[in-house]
Enzyme design. Sequence first.
Site: not given
Ligand code: AMP
Length: 135
Positions: A101, A103
């Site tokens: 993903h 951001h």
């Molecule tokens: P990373 O640390 O780059 O793997 O980012 C994962 C991101 O996913 C974090 O910013 C979380 O806040 C976000 N996240 C995790 N679960 C969910 C969810 N169910 N809906 C929306 N965002 C999520």
Amino acid sequence: MKKDDCIFCKLANGNIPTNTIYEDDDFRVFLDASPATAGHCLIVPKEHFDDLEDLDEAIAAKTLPLAKKIMLQLKEKLNWDGFNLVQNNREVAGQTVFHFHMHLIPRYKDDGQKIVWKPGSPDEGELEALLKKIV
Ligand code: AMP
Ligand code: ZN
């Protein structure tokens, strides 16, 4: 392919509801549940890839144009002052969800956020040695 135990496979494919701001055949873009700033969202492919290393080339090629499109939409709607793209790969780099993903983080004057690293201070010899290793 989808991965049965992957939360982002379920979110991207609509099996669990999200705050979706964009969707097409390949991607869903939805608001991050724990946003750094207003409008912080995630570009998530519908197919499962662990990280950038694993990412399909055609999906990779579509990701940055999509990031730009969403960035401009957020500019129009939220009037941000700046913008960060952040993409973490593997646990040591801060990845917590192991489905690729990106951001998208709008930035606002005085938003109180910092996306930082501690700058190093290598001398020219160290940089030359490193360059020899890389190229
Ligand atoms: P990373 O640390 O780059 O793997 O980012 C994962 C991101 O996913 C974090 O910013 C979380 O806040 C976000 N996240 C995790 N679960 C969910 C969810 N169910 N809906 C929306 N965002 C999520
Ligand atoms: Zn997945």
